[in-house]
Design a protein around this motif. Structure first.
Motif, mmCIF file in Angstrom:
data_model
loop_
_atom_site.group_PDB
_atom_site.id
_atom_site.type_symbol
_atom_site.label_atom_id
_atom_site.label_comp_id
_atom_site.label_asym_id
_atom_site.label_seq_id
_atom_site.Cartn_x
_atom_site.Cartn_y
_atom_site.Cartn_z
ATOM 1 N N ASP A 191 0.851 -1.272 0.522
ATOM 2 C CA ASP A 191 -0.031 -0.105 0.338
ATOM 3 C C ASP A 191 1.249 1.551 -0.202
ATOM 4 O OD1 ASP A 191 -2.665 -2.080 0.713
ATOM 5 O OD2 ASP A 191 -1.030 -2.500 1.885
ATOM 6 N N VAL A 192 2.137 1.128 0.766
ATOM 7 C CA VAL A 192 2.693 2.439 1.094
ATOM 8 C C VAL A 192 3.538 2.505 -0.573
ATOM 9 C CG1 VAL A 192 5.184 3.347 1.687
ATOM 10 C CG2 VAL A 192 3.343 2.146 3.539
ATOM 11 N N LEU A 193 3.833 1.842 -1.157
ATOM 12 C CA LEU A 193 4.930 1.380 -2.454
ATOM 13 C C LEU A 193 3.480 2.435 -3.873
ATOM 14 C CD1 LEU A 193 7.834 0.103 -3.950
ATOM 15 C CD2 LEU A 193 5.646 0.227 -5.546
ATOM 16 N N ILE A 194 2.150 1.375 -3.433
ATOM 17 C CA ILE A 194 1.845 2.113 -5.082
ATOM 18 C C ILE A 194 1.161 3.421 -4.688
ATOM 19 C CG2 ILE A 194 -0.997 1.992 -4.978
ATOM 20 C CD1 ILE A 194 0.571 -0.985 -6.592
ATOM 21 N N SER A 195 0.977 3.831 -3.156
ATOM 22 C CA SER A 195 1.122 6.034 -3.147
ATOM 23 C C SER A 195 2.188 6.154 -3.631
ATOM 24 C CB SER A 195 0.562 5.448 -1.394
ATOM 25 O OG SER A 195 0.853 7.110 -1.174
ATOM 26 N N GLN A 196 3.499 5.887 -3.213
ATOM 27 C CA GLN A 196 4.112 6.820 -3.972
ATOM 28 C C GLN A 196 4.449 6.556 -5.270
ATOM 29 O OE1 GLN A 196 7.823 4.421 -2.469
ATOM 30 N NE2 GLN A 196 7.143 5.686 -0.053
ATOM 31 N N LEU A 197 4.179 5.107 -5.854
ATOM 32 C CA LEU A 197 3.888 5.446 -6.893
ATOM 33 C C LEU A 197 2.550 6.003 -7.717
ATOM 34 C CD1 LEU A 197 4.371 2.015 -8.470
ATOM 35 C CD2 LEU A 197 5.303 3.650 -9.693
ATOM 36 N N ARG A 198 1.097 6.241 -7.124
ATOM 37 C CA ARG A 198 0.223 6.966 -7.485
ATOM 38 C C ARG A 198 1.067 8.440 -7.761
ATOM 39 N NH1 ARG A 198 -3.845 4.051 -3.878
ATOM 40 N NH2 ARG A 198 -5.400 2.833 -5.430
ATOM 41 N N ARG A 199 1.564 8.502 -6.321
ATOM 42 C CA ARG A 199 2.384 10.096 -6.775
ATOM 43 C C ARG A 199 3.402 10.709 -8.176
ATOM 44 N NH1 ARG A 199 2.319 10.405 -1.666
ATOM 45 N NH2 ARG A 199 4.905 9.553 -1.280
ATOM 46 N N LYS A 200 3.937 9.254 -8.547
ATOM 47 C CA LYS A 200 4.911 10.031 -9.190
ATOM 48 C C LYS A 200 4.435 9.434 -10.867
ATOM 49 C CE LYS A 200 8.915 8.519 -6.662
ATOM 50 N NZ LYS A 200 10.319 7.078 -6.884
ATOM 51 N N LEU A 201 3.496 8.803 -10.649
ATOM 52 C CA LEU A 201 2.501 8.374 -12.197
ATOM 53 C C LEU A 201 1.574 9.675 -12.954
ATOM 54 C CD1 LEU A 201 1.833 5.230 -11.990
ATOM 55 C CD2 LEU A 201 3.649 5.677 -13.441
ATOM 56 N N GLY A 202 1.658 10.615 -11.621
ATOM 57 C CA GLY A 202 0.901 11.843 -11.705
ATOM 58 C C GLY A 202 -1.380 11.486 -12.118
ATOM 59 N N ASP A 203 -1.517 12.236 -13.143
ATOM 60 C CA ASP A 203 -2.328 13.022 -13.281
ATOM 61 C C ASP A 203 -2.838 12.583 -15.028
ATOM 62 O OD1 ASP A 203 -3.428 12.660 -10.129
ATOM 63 O OD2 ASP A 203 -3.537 14.920 -10.343
ATOM 64 N N PRO A 204 -3.709 12.486 -14.911
ATOM 65 C CA PRO A 204 -5.270 11.580 -14.832
ATOM 66 C C PRO A 204 -5.049 10.009 -13.690
ATOM 67 C CG PRO A 204 -5.645 10.935 -16.473
ATOM 68 C CD PRO A 204 -4.456 12.091 -16.565
ATOM 69 N N PRO A 205 -4.961 9.718 -12.570
ATOM 70 C CA PRO A 205 -4.274 8.216 -12.229
ATOM 71 C C PRO A 205 -4.547 6.885 -13.001
ATOM 72 C CG PRO A 205 -6.658 9.094 -10.926
ATOM 73 C CD PRO A 205 -6.357 9.981 -12.140
ATOM 74 N N LEU A 206 -3.754 6.049 -12.816
ATOM 75 C CA LEU A 206 -3.369 5.189 -13.413
ATOM 76 C C LEU A 206 -3.377 3.305 -12.600
ATOM 77 C CD1 LEU A 206 -1.161 5.894 -16.475
ATOM 78 C CD2 LEU A 206 -3.539 6.141 -16.659
ATOM 79 N N LEU A 207 -3.541 4.317 -11.663
ATOM 80 C CA LEU A 207 -3.327 3.277 -10.112
ATOM 81 C C LEU A 207 -4.542 3.083 -9.695
ATOM 82 C CD1 LEU A 207 0.232 2.718 -9.069
ATOM 83 C CD2 LEU A 207 -1.174 1.068 -10.027
ATOM 84 N N HIS A 208 -5.339 1.767 -9.965
ATOM 85 C CA HIS A 208 -6.694 2.246 -9.158
ATOM 86 C C HIS A 208 -6.702 1.139 -7.654
ATOM 87 C CE1 HIS A 208 -7.638 4.768 -12.892
ATOM 88 N NE2 HIS A 208 -7.045 3.541 -13.182
ATOM 89 N N THR A 209 -7.482 0.831 -7.043
ATOM 90 C CA THR A 209 -7.459 0.360 -6.174
ATOM 91 C C THR A 209 -9.152 -0.229 -6.085
ATOM 92 O OG1 THR A 209 -6.440 1.401 -4.415
ATOM 93 C CG2 THR A 209 -7.876 -0.316 -3.369
#
Length: 221
Positions: A191-209
């Motif tokens: 979960d922590v790493l996914i959160s970091q990836l989301r920030r780096k991938l930017g918007d619009p979001p591509l990583l979804h729970t």
């Protein structure tokens, strides 16, 4: 990608494992063939790195038995046995690669990654998903042409998700492929790493729970 490292020299095992983990690979360690056999029984590895001479036998004989049983996991022999006859024997028993000690760490990492790619059936060297371009050989990620800076572990998770685009990937699968046996399955490392990836991938979001399952890489549903 998950590696099994079998080496009875504790200092060398520590150094090799650290180098592989530093490149984003998950590494399980064993000091003899009995421990290796137990690990292979429960985990599907992308590659096994084996010292030739171990406390409970010659690993070449062990690999011969693996192949006789139909086990196809790629094997790299890492050994001080450096004659032509030794190398020929290693390949004849079913080894896929042979690296003689002393060795250069970058070469070892490159050889391991090359063997791991053989298990990625029909996977192209460059993955594309929703504006992302993931070059698995160069370890580079671009979004809409912009280079992103990811850690080795972030890249490993993103690569695993991109190999199954628009598919819910379970947290347990991400842990199995991107972390080693020292990771507590119920911890929040994913979960922590996914959160970091989301920030780096930017918007619009591509990583979804995907609630109750895991995570999906792709455009919004």
């Amino acid at each position: 990608m998950r590696i099994l490292l079998v080496e009875d020299d504790e200092d060398l095992r520590f150094a090799v494992a650290a180098a592989l983990r530093g490149d984003g690979l998950a590494v399980d360690e064993a000091a003899d063939l009995a421990a290796a056999d137990a690990a292979l029984f429960v985990t599907a590895y992308d590659c096994v790195v084996l010292d030739r001479m171990l406390p409970d036998g010659d690993s070449a004989d062990y690999v011969r038995r693996l192949r006789a049983d139909g086990r196809t996991v790629p094997v790299l022999f890492l050994t001080a046995r450096d004659t032509v006859a030794d190398r020929v024997e290693g390949f004849a028993t079913g080894g896929d690669d042979y690296l003689v000690k002393p060795f250069a760490v970058p070469e070892l990492v490159a050889r391991v990654r090359n063997l791991c790619r053989r298990t990625a059936v029909a996977r192209p060297p460059v993955l594309h998903c929703a504006g992302l371009e993931i070059d698995t050989a160069r370890r580079a990620v671009h979004r809409d042409g912009v280079l992103l800076t990811l850690t080795a572990k972030e890249f490993a998770v993103l690569e695993t998700l991109a190999a199954q685009p628009d598919t819910a990937v379970r947290r347990t699968e991400l842990i199995e492929k991107c972390w080693d046996e020292l990771t507590e399955p119920n911890s929040n490392v994913v979960d922590v790493l996914i959160s970091q990836l989301r920030r780096k991938l930017g918007d619009p979001p591509l990583l979804h729970t995907v609630r109750g399952v895991g995570y999906r890489l792709g455009p919004p549903a």
